[in-house]
Design an enzyme around this catalytic site. Structure first.
Site, PDB file in Angstrom:
ATOM      1  N   TYR A  25     -10.880   1.387  -1.514  1.00  0.00           N
ATOM      2  CA  TYR A  25     -10.118   2.474  -0.883  1.00  0.00           C
ATOM      3  C   TYR A  25      -8.724   1.985  -0.469  1.00  0.00           C
ATOM      4  CZ  TYR A  25      -8.261   5.257   2.974  1.00  0.00           C
ATOM      5  OH  TYR A  25      -7.414   5.967   3.801  1.00  0.00           O
ATOM      6  N   SER A  30      -6.466   1.196  -3.317  1.00  0.00           N
ATOM      7  CA  SER A  30      -5.910   2.377  -4.005  1.00  0.00           C
ATOM      8  C   SER A  30      -4.770   2.986  -3.176  1.00  0.00           C
ATOM      9  CB  SER A  30      -7.000   3.417  -4.293  1.00  0.00           C
ATOM     10  OG  SER A  30      -7.479   3.990  -3.089  1.00  0.00           O
ATOM     11  N   LYS A  31      -4.900   2.952  -1.840  1.00  0.00           N
ATOM     12  CA  LYS A  31      -3.833   3.497  -0.982  1.00  0.00           C
ATOM     13  C   LYS A  31      -2.593   2.594  -1.057  1.00  0.00           C
ATOM     14  CE  LYS A  31      -4.011   6.638   1.485  1.00  0.00           C
ATOM     15  NZ  LYS A  31      -3.729   8.089   1.251  1.00  0.00           N
ATOM     16  N   LEU A  42     -17.360   7.481  11.603  1.00  0.00           N
ATOM     17  CA  LEU A  42     -18.062   7.005  12.803  1.00  0.00           C
ATOM     18  C   LEU A  42     -18.163   8.032  13.943  1.00  0.00           C
ATOM     19  CD1 LEU A  42     -19.452   4.651  14.327  1.00  0.00           C
ATOM     20  CD2 LEU A  42     -17.191   4.103  15.236  1.00  0.00           C
ATOM     21  N   THR A  52      -2.186   4.622   5.239  1.00  0.00           N
ATOM     22  CA  THR A  52      -3.122   4.134   6.261  1.00  0.00           C
ATOM     23  C   THR A  52      -2.810   2.700   6.680  1.00  0.00           C
ATOM     24  OG1 THR A  52      -5.438   3.452   6.515  1.00  0.00           O
ATOM     25  CG2 THR A  52      -4.650   3.609   4.279  1.00  0.00           C
ATOM     26  N   ASP A  53      -3.213   2.362   7.900  1.00  0.00           N
ATOM     27  CA  ASP A  53      -3.051   0.971   8.362  1.00  0.00           C
ATOM     28  C   ASP A  53      -3.932   0.013   7.571  1.00  0.00           C
ATOM     29  OD1 ASP A  53      -5.533   1.699   9.408  1.00  0.00           O
ATOM     30  OD2 ASP A  53      -5.062   1.167  11.480  1.00  0.00           O
ATOM     31  N   GLU A  54      -4.927   0.547   6.846  1.00  0.00           N
ATOM     32  CA  GLU A  54      -5.843  -0.333   6.110  1.00  0.00           C
ATOM     33  C   GLU A  54      -5.139  -1.101   4.990  1.00  0.00           C
ATOM     34  OE1 GLU A  54      -9.740   0.895   5.105  1.00  0.00           O
ATOM     35  OE2 GLU A  54      -9.964   2.142   6.884  1.00  0.00           O
TER      36      GLU A  54
HETATM   37  P1  NAD Z   1     -10.633  13.915   4.126  1.00  0.00           P
HETATM   38  O1  NAD Z   1     -11.542  13.159   3.223  1.00  0.00           O
HETATM   39  O2  NAD Z   1     -11.191  14.586   5.331  1.00  0.00           O
HETATM   40  O3  NAD Z   1      -9.860  15.048   3.301  1.00  0.00           O
HETATM   41  C1  NAD Z   1      -9.355  14.822   2.021  1.00  0.00           C
HETATM   42  C2  NAD Z   1      -9.017  16.166   1.405  1.00  0.00           C
HETATM   43  O4  NAD Z   1      -8.408  15.924   0.126  1.00  0.00           O
HETATM   44  C3  NAD Z   1     -10.224  17.062   1.167  1.00  0.00           C
HETATM   45  O5  NAD Z   1      -9.935  18.388   1.549  1.00  0.00           O
HETATM   46  C4  NAD Z   1     -10.438  16.976  -0.343  1.00  0.00           C
HETATM   47  O6  NAD Z   1     -11.023  18.139  -0.899  1.00  0.00           O
HETATM   48  C5  NAD Z   1      -9.009  16.786  -0.830  1.00  0.00           C
HETATM   49  N1  NAD Z   1      -8.952  16.118  -2.147  1.00  0.00           N
HETATM   50  C6  NAD Z   1      -9.618  15.002  -2.526  1.00  0.00           C
HETATM   51  N2  NAD Z   1      -9.320  14.718  -3.806  1.00  0.00           N
HETATM   52  C7  NAD Z   1      -8.437  15.658  -4.229  1.00  0.00           C
HETATM   53  C8  NAD Z   1      -7.742  15.882  -5.449  1.00  0.00           C
HETATM   54  N3  NAD Z   1      -7.928  15.093  -6.505  1.00  0.00           N
HETATM   55  N4  NAD Z   1      -6.898  16.936  -5.534  1.00  0.00           N
HETATM   56  C9  NAD Z   1      -6.703  17.767  -4.466  1.00  0.00           C
HETATM   57  N5  NAD Z   1      -7.360  17.603  -3.299  1.00  0.00           N
HETATM   58  C10 NAD Z   1      -8.198  16.562  -3.183  1.00  0.00           C
HETATM   59  O7  NAD Z   1      -9.488  12.890   4.514  1.00  0.00           O
HETATM   60  P2  NAD Z   1      -8.686  12.711   5.884  1.00  0.00           P
HETATM   61  O8  NAD Z   1      -9.456  11.827   6.784  1.00  0.00           O
HETATM   62  O9  NAD Z   1      -8.221  14.035   6.345  1.00  0.00           O
HETATM   63  O10 NAD Z   1      -7.437  11.859   5.361  1.00  0.00           O
HETATM   64  C11 NAD Z   1      -6.279  12.521   4.840  1.00  0.00           C
HETATM   65  C12 NAD Z   1      -5.269  11.469   4.416  1.00  0.00           C
HETATM   66  O11 NAD Z   1      -4.928  10.650   5.526  1.00  0.00           O
HETATM   67  C13 NAD Z   1      -5.790  10.511   3.344  1.00  0.00           C
HETATM   68  O12 NAD Z   1      -4.746  10.251   2.454  1.00  0.00           O
HETATM   69  C14 NAD Z   1      -6.157   9.246   4.117  1.00  0.00           C
HETATM   70  O13 NAD Z   1      -6.019   8.116   3.289  1.00  0.00           O
HETATM   71  C15 NAD Z   1      -5.138   9.274   5.225  1.00  0.00           C
HETATM   72  N6  NAD Z   1      -5.511   8.648   6.505  1.00  0.00           N
HETATM   73  C16 NAD Z   1      -6.688   8.993   7.129  1.00  0.00           C
HETATM   74  C17 NAD Z   1      -6.983   8.443   8.371  1.00  0.00           C
HETATM   75  C18 NAD Z   1      -8.249   8.803   9.114  1.00  0.00           C
HETATM   76  O14 NAD Z   1      -8.544   8.195  10.153  1.00  0.00           O
HETATM   77  N7  NAD Z   1      -9.025   9.792   8.676  1.00  0.00           N
HETATM   78  C19 NAD Z   1      -6.100   7.534   8.969  1.00  0.00           C
HETATM   79  C20 NAD Z   1      -4.917   7.194   8.284  1.00  0.00           C
HETATM   80  C21 NAD Z   1      -4.646   7.768   7.071  1.00  0.00           C
HETATM   81  O1  DAU Z   2      -7.664   3.046   9.720  1.00  0.00           O
HETATM   82  C1  DAU Z   2      -7.475   4.240   9.034  1.00  0.00           C
HETATM   83  C2  DAU Z   2      -8.712   4.564   8.220  1.00  0.00           C
HETATM   84  O2  DAU Z   2      -9.717   4.976   9.139  1.00  0.00           O
HETATM   85  C3  DAU Z   2      -8.458   5.637   7.171  1.00  0.00           C
HETATM   86  O3  DAU Z   2      -7.553   5.144   6.226  1.00  0.00           O
HETATM   87  C4  DAU Z   2      -9.777   6.026   6.478  1.00  0.00           C
HETATM   88  O4  DAU Z   2      -9.544   7.102   5.589  1.00  0.00           O
HETATM   89  C5  DAU Z   2     -10.757   6.465   7.542  1.00  0.00           C
HETATM   90  O5  DAU Z   2     -12.010   6.776   6.948  1.00  0.00           O
HETATM   91  C6  DAU Z   2     -10.949   5.354   8.578  1.00  0.00           C
HETATM   92  O6  DAU Z   2     -11.590   4.202   7.976  1.00  0.00           O
HETATM   93  P1  DAU Z   2     -12.716   3.355   8.755  1.00  0.00           P
HETATM   94  O7  DAU Z   2     -13.499   2.627   7.754  1.00  0.00           O
HETATM   95  O8  DAU Z   2     -12.117   2.595   9.876  1.00  0.00           O
HETATM   96  O9  DAU Z   2     -13.542   4.586   9.412  1.00  0.00           O
HETATM   97  P2  DAU Z   2     -15.113   4.860   9.534  1.00  0.00           P
HETATM   98  O10 DAU Z   2     -15.271   6.020  10.448  1.00  0.00           O
HETATM   99  O11 DAU Z   2     -15.797   4.885   8.208  1.00  0.00           O
HETATM  100  O12 DAU Z   2     -15.619   3.553  10.313  1.00  0.00           O
HETATM  101  C7  DAU Z   2     -15.082   3.176  11.560  1.00  0.00           C
HETATM  102  C8  DAU Z   2     -15.772   1.890  11.985  1.00  0.00           C
HETATM  103  O13 DAU Z   2     -17.134   2.183  12.318  1.00  0.00           O
HETATM  104  C9  DAU Z   2     -15.840   0.841  10.895  1.00  0.00           C
HETATM  105  O14 DAU Z   2     -15.731  -0.442  11.497  1.00  0.00           O
HETATM  106  C10 DAU Z   2     -17.233   1.002  10.305  1.00  0.00           C
HETATM  107  C11 DAU Z   2     -18.046   1.477  11.484  1.00  0.00           C
HETATM  108  N1  DAU Z   2     -19.159   2.408  11.210  1.00  0.00           N
HETATM  109  C12 DAU Z   2     -18.909   3.491  10.448  1.00  0.00           C
HETATM  110  C13 DAU Z   2     -19.894   4.426  10.202  1.00  0.00           C
HETATM  111  C14 DAU Z   2     -19.636   5.635   9.330  1.00  0.00           C
HETATM  112  C15 DAU Z   2     -20.396   2.207  11.825  1.00  0.00           C
HETATM  113  O15 DAU Z   2     -20.621   1.207  12.542  1.00  0.00           O
HETATM  114  N2  DAU Z   2     -21.372   3.133  11.585  1.00  0.00           N
HETATM  115  C16 DAU Z   2     -21.191   4.234  10.808  1.00  0.00           C
HETATM  116  O16 DAU Z   2     -22.133   5.032  10.623  1.00  0.00           O
END
Ligand code: NAD
Ligand code: DAU
Length: 341
Positions: A155, A158-159, A195, A127-129
């Protein structure tokens, strides 16, 4: 060429979109999804492909060494793409431990299995985080692959820990790894604690739309299918030992996203409720995607205006999917956290 790919976390948001994308694109690939089905994993998402002869689902924890080794022995995968993670920043602030366990120990366990059984590619979905955040008053700054790691939450820490471990397995053991660091995704099957889906679902239910702090934080949004296409390119054409940033220069403030969703759904902005800010809240994320564009020819295809319309339509057409979620464990978590019914 025939390939077997183990996709971990394939019952979650991005993993499931990736599984669908790969099954559709490669009729001769076997896709094996390994998922623990945590609160974020949803088997109903994969229902339509359960009988596909090229697909297998296995419920297992990536930290469970014997289950992981057994699956590798059975499947002899060519490629492993690791999406499995605890992914929600707010949950990591409440309870960091499981993030360290799954995101770091789980990654190490998968890579040990890759070393034992031999593999063509291990791909880590990061992730970009991991780069921390950028100041709002410096719109000229972007994250490149060389930006130092500077994490803010348990989070992202850990990534970042997992990323370092992955790169160390390349240098120390010669494991053929790649790492991608993507910006915020949105699209179908996004769990309604994040969000965009939370705002859509709450607006549809005429519930308050929580905005943290002043809503001025900026995220760089990418339609999930564009992320899947980037990973497909990296696992086939990317160079081992390399990191690729993925993002589409689509920076938006949280408050503007929430207002767009209100407008699209014809809901009043009076639903917007400003709530206590996230601890350590990152201000701005912004990816420089020059490397993946110039080396692999990737560019985002879905513009935000189209992507958000498609996403809203998906949530309108798939009520059952998210209603099942909000009637379960997620609901009590949400109520406890924000005291909003
Ligand atoms: P998500 O939370 O929707 O899905 C995570 C999945 O992993 C779930 O199906 C869960 O059951 C499974 N899981 C969790 N712990 C596990 C374990 N111990 N063993 C096996 N399966 C397990 O997450 P997402 O948003 O789809 O993100 C997927 C990946 O992409 C993550 O690694 C996240 O860090 C990365 N990522 C997410 C975003 C985003 O915007 N959502 C952006 C950049 C990177
Ligand atoms: O940038 C990549 C990341 O994006 C991934 O690595 C993470 O797994 C993914 O969850 C996401 O993280 P964010 O923290 O950016 O996403 P989230 O949707 O939780 O929040 C987006 C923004 O909105 C953040 O600034 C917090 C804000 N927020 C979030 C929620 C859930 C709100 O203002 N209200 C809300 O209810």
């Amino acid at each position: 060429m025939y390939m077997t790919i183990i996709v971990t976390g394939g019952a979650g948001f991005i993993g499931s979109n990736f599984v669908f994308y790969m099954l559709k694109k490669y009729s001769n690939y076997r896709i094996v999804c390994m998922d623990k089905l945590t609160y974020a994993g949803n088997l109903s998402t994969l229902e339509s492909i359960m009988d596909n002869k090229n697909f297998r689902f296995v419920k297992a924890d990536i930290c469970d060494r014997s289950a992981v080794y057994k699956l590798f022995e059975e499947e002899k995968p060519d490629i492993v793409v690791n999406f499995a993670a605890e992914s929600h920043v707010d949950r990591s602030i409440d309870n960091p431990q499981i993030f360290l366990q799954t995101n770091i120990i789980g990654t190490a366990t998968l890579m040990d299995a890759c070393r034992k059984h031999g593999i063509k590619r291990y791909h880590q979905v990061s992730t970009d985080e991991v780069y921390g955040d950028l100041p709002l008053e410096r719109p000229d700054l972007f994250f490149t692959e060389k930006t130092p790691l500077h994490t803010s939450s348990p989070y992202s820490s850990s990534k970042a820990g997992a990323d370092l471990l992955v790169l160390s397995y390349y240098r120390t053991y010669g494991l053929p790894v790649t790492v991608s660091r993507c910006s915020n995704n949105y699209g179908p099957y996004h769990f309604p604690e994040k969000l965009i889906p939370l705002t859509i679902v709450n607006a549809l239910n005429d519930k308050p739309l929580p905005v943290y702090g002043k809503g001025l934080n900026v995220r760089d949004w990418l339609y999930v299918e564009d992320h899947c296409k980037a990973i497909d390119l990296i696992i086939h054409k990317g160079k081992v030992g390399e990191i690729y940033n993925i993002g589409g220069h689509n920076e938006m403030r949280n408050i503007d996203i929430v207002k767009i969703i209100c407008k699209e759904l014809n809901k009043p902005e009076s639903l917007i409720t400003y709530v206590t800010d996230r601890k350590g809240h990152d201000m701005r994320y912004a990816i420089d995607p020059t490397k993946i564009h110039s080396e692999l020819g990737w560019f985002p295809e879905t513009k935000f205006e189209q992507g958000i319309k498609k996403t809203i339509k998906w949530y309108l057409d798939n009520h059952q999917w998210w209603e099942n979620i909000i009637s379960g464990e997620y609901k009590s978590y949400y109520e406890k956290k924000f005291n909003i019914k």
